[in-house]
Design an enzyme around this catalytic site. Structure first.
Site, short mmCIF file in Angstrom:
data_model
loop_
_atom_site.label_atom_id
_atom_site.label_comp_id
_atom_site.label_asym_id
_atom_site.label_seq_id
_atom_site.Cartn_x
_atom_site.Cartn_y
_atom_site.Cartn_z
N ASP A 253 18.47 -48.46 -3.14
CA ASP A 253 17.65 -47.65 -3.85
C ASP A 253 16.41 -48.03 -4.93
O ASP A 253 15.99 -50.03 -5.04
CB ASP A 253 18.63 -46.99 -5.21
N ASN B 62 30.88 -45.23 -3.26
CA ASN B 62 30.86 -47.35 -3.45
C ASN B 62 32.26 -47.82 -3.36
O ASN B 62 32.25 -49.07 -3.84
CB ASN B 62 30.05 -47.13 -4.54
C1 UD1 Z 1 26.41 -51.25 -7.65
C2 UD1 Z 1 26.96 -49.53 -7.33
C3 UD1 Z 1 25.20 -49.10 -8.02
C4 UD1 Z 1 26.20 -49.00 -8.91
C5 UD1 Z 1 25.82 -50.41 -9.81
C6 UD1 Z 1 26.23 -50.28 -11.52
C7 UD1 Z 1 26.71 -50.16 -5.19
C8 UD1 Z 1 26.63 -50.18 -3.68
N1 UD1 Z 1 26.23 -50.04 -5.55
O1 UD1 Z 1 25.33 -51.41 -7.30
O2 UD1 Z 1 25.34 -47.33 -7.84
O3 UD1 Z 1 24.61 -48.15 -10.45
O4 UD1 Z 1 27.11 -50.60 -9.16
O5 UD1 Z 1 27.29 -49.81 -11.29
O6 UD1 Z 1 28.60 -49.72 -5.10
N2 UD1 Z 1 22.46 -58.21 -11.74
C9 UD1 Z 1 22.27 -59.54 -11.55
N3 UD1 Z 1 22.44 -60.46 -11.04
C10 UD1 Z 1 23.54 -60.93 -9.56
C11 UD1 Z 1 24.14 -59.30 -9.64
C12 UD1 Z 1 23.50 -58.36 -10.29
O7 UD1 Z 1 21.61 -60.18 -12.65
O8 UD1 Z 1 24.21 -61.12 -8.71
C13 UD1 Z 1 22.58 -58.07 -12.55
C14 UD1 Z 1 21.45 -56.35 -11.58
O9 UD1 Z 1 19.65 -56.25 -11.68
C15 UD1 Z 1 21.59 -55.31 -12.89
C16 UD1 Z 1 23.02 -55.69 -12.80
O10 UD1 Z 1 23.55 -56.88 -13.18
O11 UD1 Z 1 20.58 -55.19 -13.69
C17 UD1 Z 1 24.49 -54.68 -12.51
O12 UD1 Z 1 24.09 -54.32 -11.27
P1 UD1 Z 1 26.28 -54.54 -9.88
O13 UD1 Z 1 26.67 -54.49 -10.55
O14 UD1 Z 1 25.45 -56.25 -9.71
O15 UD1 Z 1 25.23 -53.31 -9.58
P2 UD1 Z 1 25.46 -53.20 -7.43
O16 UD1 Z 1 26.63 -54.15 -6.70
O17 UD1 Z 1 24.08 -53.85 -6.56
#
Ligand code: UD1
Length: 426
Positions: free
Chosen positions: A120, A23
């Protein structure tokens, strides 16, 4: 179909090596787009997601040369002056991490056309916070025919508040802000070690970033960035996976190349379960010679317990003494894993974003399917503490994030092999 066939019963003992974090590395590779020239990333894990990211960057006009240093690779990415601003669906659909080319492309070319990602199956993963942040910086952004289409006339710094400390949104806003006019302040920014790693690489490229490691990042845009050489931070999720495997199998594992400070809460849980946790100069050791005691799990953004360690924790808790309550605050569909581990006799009940795990002495081997990377390794851990044989299918998920996984397990005494199986026909 290829499966991992695990025969339960072994107590894992010995040492394993952890390399750079998936990540982080994917984001570092995307950030190379910010500077024309050759940037080298070291401590690179040999995983399939890295191969896909390399192909994606090549598709945008970059050259990429990987060099093998024993089990650890380095990649040198040569970024041209003229970049293609399009990230095609063919690659993006395979890895969620590819959305992180959005910020660098907007910063470098003033435009981006990035396919909506796959990745995923752990729940809906909206991008609204990525978009809202970039819009505040003057980017016109919309979704068209499965693509995120972005145009930035005049990319300018702005104050941005995130509703939630999203890892991906923090990264995309930050990588756009480094080349914007003026200063961007991101409040409620994510502060995962992988974000800190990206900040460090950007600073070594000439970016101006204050507040690294805190939830307020202040980024002052510069005219241009220069190529660099950077070693990726080690993978705390892989390290934590080994800690949970030690706990479940009543084992004794030395994890080399890991930073225990990145796993404070997870290792505290391991200690409360009866594990002996020892910090070492280059890692840590977890040892336990009796049945672990149950502990509750609440997943939260860093420094909270990582959602990416939740299935592995459930696997250990399924054979612990007592009852555990799991609260999943990030990805609702992650509990799909519970249906699979229940097929192995685990007593797990879910209700919304809670699960209750009642520990049993042993599980029983069964054919199961990995639904995502972490579920995959969680099922392998379950197989290690099950009577008889477990076959874990859909192991391409595991290959996305774990280097030499079954080889390292065999080194610890596990009976595990990659074989063709007829159990999952049809
Ligand atoms: C990254 C990691 C993943 C990890 C996650 C949380 C990578 C490639 N993946 O995913 O393995 O599980 O961090 O630690 O680095 N959300 C929204 N709107 C947005 C963005 C996010 O509602 O615009 C929500 C998501 O649905 C989730 C939460 O915020 O419930 C956290 O997501 P986020 O921290 O953005 O995870 P990723 O970057 O997708």
């Amino acid at each position: 179909m290829q499966v991992l066939r695990v025969t339960g019963g072994a107590r894992l003992a010995g040492a394993v090596d952890v390399v750079g974090a998936k990540n982080s590395v994917l984001k570092l590779m995307a950030a190379t787009l910010l500077a024309p020239g050759a940037t080298t990333i070291g401590n690179l894990p040999a995983i399939s997601d890295v191969t896909i990211m390399r192909q994606l960057l090549e598709g945008m006009g970059c050259g990429a040369v990987e060099i093998k240093d024993g089990p650890v690779d380095r990649v040198t990415i040569t970024v041209p002056d003229e970049l293609s601003p399009e990230a095609p669906y063919e690659f993006v659909r395979k890895i969620r991490g590819s959305i992180c080319v959005l910020g660098p492309l907007i910063a470098r070319t003033g435009a981006a056309k990035v396919a909506l990602p796959g990745g995923d199956a752990i729940g809906t993963r909206p991008l609204d916070m990525h978009f809202a942040g970039l819009e505040r910086m003057g980017v016109d952004i919309r979704v068209e025919h499965g693509y995120v289409v972005a145009e930035a006339g005049d990319l300018r710094g702005a104050p941005i508040w995130l509703d939630f400390p999203s890892v991906g949104a923090t990264e995309n806003i930050m990588t756009a802000a480094v080349l914007a006019k003026g200063t961007t302040v991101i409040d409620n920014a994510a502060r995962e070690p992988e974000i800190v790693d990206l900040c460090r690489m950007l600073v070594s490229m000439g970016a101006l970033i204050d507040g690294i490691g805190t939830s307020t990042l202040e980024i002052t845009g510069v005219e241009g960035l220069r190529p660099t050489s950077h070693d990726a931070v080690s993978d705390r999720i892989v390290a934590g996976t080994w800690a949970m495997a030690a706990l479940a199998t009543r084992g004794d594992i030395t994890v080399r190349g890991a930073d225990p400070a990145h796993l404070r809460i997870a290792l505290d849980k391991v200690a409360r379960a009866g594990g002996e946790v020892e910090a070492l100069a280059d890692g840590f050791r977890v040892a336990i010679d009796r049945r672990p005691k149950s502990f509750d799990v609440v997943t939260l953004p860093y420094p909270g317990l990582a959602t990416d360690l939740q299935p592995q924790a459930i696997a250990a808790l399924s054979v612990a003494d007592g009852t555990a309550m799991i609260t999943e605050n990030l990805f609702e569909a992650r509990f799909m894993f519970c249906d699979e581990i229940s097929r192995m006799g685990a007593d797990v009940r879910t209700d919304g974003h809670h699960a209750v795990v009642r520990g049993k002495e042993r599980l029983s081997g069964a054919p199961v399917r990995a639904t995502d990377i972490r579920a995959g390794v969680g099922l392998v851990i379950a197989g290690l503490v099950a009577e008889g044989v477990t076959e874990v299918a859909e192991i391409h998920h595991i290959d996305r994030g774990y280097v030499r996984f079954e080889e390292q397990l065999r080194g610890l005494g596990a009976e595990i092999e990659r074989v063709e199986s007829a159990s999952f026909g049809g």
